[in-house]
Scaffold this motif. Structure first.
Motif, PDB file in Angstrom:
ATOM      1  N   GLU A  38      -9.375  23.458 -16.182  1.00 23.97           N
ATOM      2  CA  GLU A  38      -9.282  24.661 -15.357  1.00 23.97           C
ATOM      3  C   GLU A  38     -10.128  25.765 -15.965  1.00 23.97           C
ATOM      4  O   GLU A  38     -10.116  25.938 -17.187  1.00 23.97           O
ATOM      5  N   LEU A  39     -10.815  26.513 -15.124  1.00 23.84           N
ATOM      6  CA  LEU A  39     -11.536  27.683 -15.611  1.00 23.84           C
ATOM      7  C   LEU A  39     -10.562  28.859 -15.592  1.00 23.84           C
ATOM      8  O   LEU A  39     -10.189  29.342 -14.534  1.00 23.84           O
ATOM      9  N   ASP A  40     -10.123  29.281 -16.787  1.00 26.88           N
ATOM     10  CA  ASP A  40      -9.189  30.402 -16.910  1.00 26.88           C
ATOM     11  C   ASP A  40      -9.975  31.625 -17.382  1.00 26.88           C
ATOM     12  O   ASP A  40     -10.481  31.635 -18.507  1.00 26.88           O
ATOM     13  N   PRO A  41     -10.121  32.648 -16.528  1.00 27.73           N
ATOM     14  CA  PRO A  41     -10.920  33.820 -16.913  1.00 27.73           C
ATOM     15  C   PRO A  41     -10.467  34.444 -18.228  1.00 27.73           C
ATOM     16  O   PRO A  41     -11.286  34.933 -18.997  1.00 27.73           O
ATOM     17  N   ARG A  42      -9.145  34.384 -18.524  1.00 29.01           N
ATOM     18  CA  ARG A  42      -8.669  34.988 -19.771  1.00 29.01           C
ATOM     19  C   ARG A  42      -9.171  34.211 -20.988  1.00 29.01           C
ATOM     20  O   ARG A  42      -9.452  34.797 -22.037  1.00 29.01           O
ATOM     21  N   GLU A  43      -9.295  32.898 -20.837  1.00 30.60           N
ATOM     22  CA  GLU A  43      -9.837  32.100 -21.952  1.00 30.60           C
ATOM     23  C   GLU A  43     -11.311  32.424 -22.172  1.00 30.60           C
ATOM     24  O   GLU A  43     -11.783  32.469 -23.303  1.00 30.60           O
ATOM     25  N   ILE A  44     -12.052  32.635 -21.077  1.00 27.98           N
ATOM     26  CA  ILE A  44     -13.464  33.000 -21.207  1.00 27.98           C
ATOM     27  C   ILE A  44     -13.583  34.372 -21.875  1.00 27.98           C
ATOM     28  O   ILE A  44     -14.423  34.575 -22.755  1.00 27.98           O
ATOM     29  N   GLU A  45     -12.718  35.312 -21.473  1.00 26.08           N
ATOM     30  CA  GLU A  45     -12.717  36.636 -22.119  1.00 26.08           C
ATOM     31  C   GLU A  45     -12.454  36.499 -23.608  1.00 26.08           C
ATOM     32  O   GLU A  45     -13.086  37.164 -24.428  1.00 26.08           O
ATOM     33  N   ALA A  46     -11.509  35.636 -23.970  1.00 32.08           N
ATOM     34  CA  ALA A  46     -11.192  35.424 -25.385  1.00 32.08           C
ATOM     35  C   ALA A  46     -12.394  34.832 -26.119  1.00 32.08           C
ATOM     36  O   ALA A  46     -12.701  35.228 -27.257  1.00 32.08           O
ATOM     37  N   MET A  47     -13.091  33.887 -25.479  1.00 22.17           N
ATOM     38  CA  MET A  47     -14.288  33.294 -26.108  1.00 22.17           C
ATOM     39  C   MET A  47     -15.353  34.354 -26.370  1.00 22.17           C
ATOM     40  O   MET A  47     -16.050  34.315 -27.375  1.00 22.17           O
ATOM     41  N   LYS A  48     -15.464  35.321 -25.434  1.00 23.31           N
ATOM     42  CA  LYS A  48     -16.478  36.369 -25.602  1.00 23.31           C
ATOM     43  C   LYS A  48     -16.174  37.252 -26.813  1.00 23.31           C
ATOM     44  O   LYS A  48     -17.080  37.852 -27.385  1.00 23.31           O
ATOM     45  N   ARG A  49     -14.901  37.320 -27.193  1.00 19.58           N
ATOM     46  CA  ARG A  49     -14.526  38.144 -28.348  1.00 19.58           C
ATOM     47  C   ARG A  49     -14.625  37.394 -29.667  1.00 19.58           C
ATOM     48  O   ARG A  49     -14.538  37.993 -30.733  1.00 19.58           O
ATOM     49  N   GLN A  50     -14.766  36.067 -29.594  1.00 21.81           N
ATOM     50  CA  GLN A  50     -14.875  35.277 -30.830  1.00 21.81           C
ATOM     51  C   GLN A  50     -16.247  35.465 -31.458  1.00 21.81           C
ATOM     52  O   GLN A  50     -17.214  35.784 -30.760  1.00 21.81           O
ATOM     53  N   PRO A  51     -16.340  35.263 -32.786  1.00 21.85           N
ATOM     54  CA  PRO A  51     -17.669  35.342 -33.406  1.00 21.85           C
ATOM     55  C   PRO A  51     -18.557  34.210 -32.900  1.00 21.85           C
ATOM     56  O   PRO A  51     -18.066  33.142 -32.534  1.00 21.85           O
ATOM     57  N   GLY A  52     -19.839  34.456 -32.861  1.00 25.37           N
ATOM     58  CA  GLY A  52     -20.769  33.415 -32.414  1.00 25.37           C
ATOM     59  C   GLY A  52     -21.935  34.020 -31.674  1.00 25.37           C
ATOM     60  O   GLY A  52     -22.009  35.229 -31.457  1.00 25.37           O
ATOM     61  N   LYS A  53     -22.842  33.157 -31.283  1.00 24.67           N
ATOM     62  CA  LYS A  53     -23.991  33.588 -30.495  1.00 24.67           C
ATOM     63  C   LYS A  53     -23.591  33.686 -29.029  1.00 24.67           C
ATOM     64  O   LYS A  53     -22.462  33.380 -28.652  1.00 24.67           O
ATOM     65  N   ASP A  54     -24.540  34.081 -28.186  1.00 27.80           N
ATOM     66  CA  ASP A  54     -24.258  34.215 -26.763  1.00 27.80           C
ATOM     67  C   ASP A  54     -24.044  32.843 -26.108  1.00 27.80           C
ATOM     68  O   ASP A  54     -24.365  31.802 -26.690  1.00 27.80           O
ATOM     69  N   MET A  55     -23.515  32.868 -24.885  1.00 25.60           N
ATOM     70  CA  MET A  55     -23.251  31.646 -24.121  1.00 25.60           C
ATOM     71  C   MET A  55     -24.165  31.615 -22.906  1.00 25.60           C
ATOM     72  O   MET A  55     -24.474  32.665 -22.339  1.00 25.60           O
ATOM     73  N   ILE A  56     -24.596  30.419 -22.512  1.00 28.83           N
ATOM     74  CA  ILE A  56     -25.513  30.294 -21.379  1.00 28.83           C
ATOM     75  C   ILE A  56     -24.942  29.343 -20.335  1.00 28.83           C
ATOM     76  O   ILE A  56     -24.237  28.378 -20.672  1.00 28.83           O
ATOM     77  N   ILE A  57     -25.207  29.659 -19.078  1.00 31.18           N
ATOM     78  CA  ILE A  57     -24.837  28.774 -17.965  1.00 31.18           C
ATOM     79  C   ILE A  57     -26.117  28.397 -17.238  1.00 31.18           C
ATOM     80  O   ILE A  57     -26.847  29.269 -16.770  1.00 31.18           O
ATOM     81  N   PHE A  58     -26.421  27.102 -17.169  1.00 32.04           N
ATOM     82  CA  PHE A  58     -27.544  26.615 -16.364  1.00 32.04           C
ATOM     83  C   PHE A  58     -26.973  26.146 -15.025  1.00 32.04           C
ATOM     84  O   PHE A  58     -25.994  25.403 -14.995  1.00 32.04           O
ATOM     85  N   GLY A  59     -27.625  26.541 -13.923  1.00 34.24           N
ATOM     86  CA  GLY A  59     -27.164  26.053 -12.608  1.00 34.24           C
ATOM     87  C   GLY A  59     -25.696  26.385 -12.388  1.00 34.24           C
ATOM     88  O   GLY A  59     -25.280  27.535 -12.526  1.00 34.24           O
ATOM     89  N   SER A  60     -24.907  25.341 -12.065  1.00 34.19           N
ATOM     90  CA  SER A  60     -23.441  25.447 -12.037  1.00 34.19           C
ATOM     91  C   SER A  60     -22.953  26.584 -11.151  1.00 34.19           C
ATOM     92  O   SER A  60     -22.215  27.470 -11.597  1.00 34.19           O
ATOM     93  N   GLY A  61     -23.363  26.559  -9.873  1.00 37.48           N
ATOM     94  CA  GLY A  61     -23.012  27.636  -8.960  1.00 37.48           C
ATOM     95  C   GLY A  61     -21.520  27.903  -8.873  1.00 37.48           C
ATOM     96  O   GLY A  61     -21.086  29.060  -8.751  1.00 37.48           O
ATOM     97  N   SER A  62     -20.693  26.842  -8.979  1.00 42.49           N
ATOM     98  CA  SER A  62     -19.242  27.038  -8.881  1.00 42.49           C
ATOM     99  C   SER A  62     -18.738  27.890 -10.042  1.00 42.49           C
ATOM    100  O   SER A  62     -17.903  28.786  -9.861  1.00 42.49           O
ATOM    101  N   ILE A  63     -19.271  27.630 -11.231  1.00 42.36           N
ATOM    102  CA  ILE A  63     -18.841  28.368 -12.432  1.00 42.36           C
ATOM    103  C   ILE A  63     -19.379  29.797 -12.378  1.00 42.36           C
ATOM    104  O   ILE A  63     -18.653  30.754 -12.666  1.00 42.36           O
ATOM    105  N   VAL A  64     -20.644  29.940 -11.981  1.00 39.42           N
ATOM    106  CA  VAL A  64     -21.243  31.276 -11.879  1.00 39.42           C
ATOM    107  C   VAL A  64     -20.456  32.120 -10.872  1.00 39.42           C
ATOM    108  O   VAL A  64     -20.168  33.296 -11.114  1.00 39.42           O
ATOM    109  N   SER A  65     -20.070  31.507  -9.748  1.00 37.05           N
ATOM    110  CA  SER A  65     -19.317  32.236  -8.725  1.00 37.05           C
ATOM    111  C   SER A  65     -17.974  32.721  -9.265  1.00 37.05           C
ATOM    112  O   SER A  65     -17.598  33.891  -9.092  1.00 37.05           O
ATOM    113  N   GLN A  66     -17.254  31.825  -9.936  1.00 40.03           N
ATOM    114  CA  GLN A  66     -15.930  32.203 -10.451  1.00 40.03           C
ATOM    115  C   GLN A  66     -16.047  33.305 -11.506  1.00 40.03           C
ATOM    116  O   GLN A  66     -15.264  34.267 -11.498  1.00 40.03           O
TER     117      GLN A  66
END
Length: 203
Positions: free
Chosen positions: A119-147
């Motif tokens: 499941e794509l949980d927006p809160r988990e993605i928000e948490a990932m953005k706060r973790q240390p690390g480099k940036d994240m990339i999405i290629f294509g994946s219109g369903s994920i980009v839309s959500q």
């Protein structure tokens, strides 16, 4: 508080606004060496890639199996019979990255450093953005980009617009009802007739 990780999308797009053909195909892409160089130079800024199932399968089918030769090249996916150092750099980086594929139906994944997320949980993605690390990339994946667009979680949208009309195909965004104003970061015409565009989400 350190620098928050950004989420950046990359998509090819036709001049009439389609991101894939009716059956998801990208055989209309107009390749460009400058675009390939820019992609190879930019990819080390990312350590995580997010995918929908269909895009993951396309990427895994090519990037997960190419062999980088001693010269650091792989077969050029857009130009049969040629080898490309830029795509070689992409292959090395993509194989090293953590890859999350969002799918309810995929059983397991074999590509190195990949895992399935049901499941794509927006809160988990928000948490990932706060973790240390480099940036994240999405290629294509219109369903994920839309959500993620619906939840204001994407920081930058990168497009390479190809000088071609398809007439029919798939839009990038579905189910995004509100208007979203973007800020233009860069617009660059390329020798092939492609145009590279970078937009930031306006906060």
């Amino acid at each position: 508080m350190g620098h928050a990780r950004r989420i950046v999308t990359f998509n090819w797009v036709t001049a009439d606004g389609y991101f894939a053909g009716p059956n998801g195909n990208l055989d209309w892409v107009v390749p460009d060496e400058e675009q390939a160089k820019a992609a190879a130079e930019g990819v080390p800024n990312f350590d995580t890639a997010l995918f929908g199932r269909r895009t993951y399968e396309i990427f895994e089918g090519f990037w997960g199996h190419v062999v980088v030769d001693a010269a650091g090249t792989v077969p050029d996916p857009h130009r049969p019979g040629r080898r490309s150092p830029e795509h070689g750099a992409m292959a090395i980086a993509l194989n090293k990255m953590s890859k999350l594929v969002f799918s309810r139906t995929m059983k397991d994944v074999s590509w190195r450093n990949s895992r399935v997320v049901r499941e794509l949980d927006p809160r988990e993605i928000e948490a990932m953005k706060r973790q240390p690390g480099k940036d994240m990339i999405i290629f294509g994946s219109g369903s994920i980009v839309s959500q993620l667009t619906r939840h204001d979680l994407i920081d930058e949208y990168q497009f390479t617009v190809c000088p071609i009309f398809l007439g029919s195909g798939q839009p990038l965004l579905t189910g995004v009802s509100k208007h979203m104003r973007l800020d233009l970061l860069e617009a660059k015409a390329l020798p092939s007739g492609d145009v590279m565009l970078r937009y930031a989400r306006r906060n």
